[in-house]
Design a protein around this motif. Structure first.
Motif: not given
Length: 88
Positions: A8-19, A29-33
């Motif tokens: 979960p540390q790679f998932v931001s509050a808005d649901g996209n991914e962060v590295i 990283l923007e991911v699909r809805d």
């Protein structure tokens, strides 16, 4: 989804991914809805590695937005132009 829940540390509050990169820059990283929601039951497109362009392996049963419709139309167009590619 399982991997996102496992790290979960790679998932931001808005649901996209962060590295965080080694140079301290942050890659967003923007991911699909449907993936952003982190719910296995609401995935609109299931894909496997066995045959990347076959429409028969896509599960389009749970549609959300226009993603699945566009992907399905594009894959059918590809198959009509080039035929079905066999997995090797």
């Amino acid at each position: 989804i399982k991997l996102r829940k496992q790290f979960p540390q790679f998932v931001s509050a808005d649901g996209n991914e962060v590295i965080r990169l080694s140079n301290d820059q942050v890659l967003h990283l923007e991911v699909r809805d449907d993936i952003r929601e982190n719910d296995e039951d609401n995935i609109t497109l299931m894909m496997t590695a066995d045959d990347p362009r076959s429409t028969t392996r896509r599960n389009l049963g749970c549609t959300k937005g226009i993603h699945s419709g566009l992907i399905y139309e594009e894959s059918k167009r590809f198959e009509s132009l080039y035929g079905v590619l066999e997995a090797t």
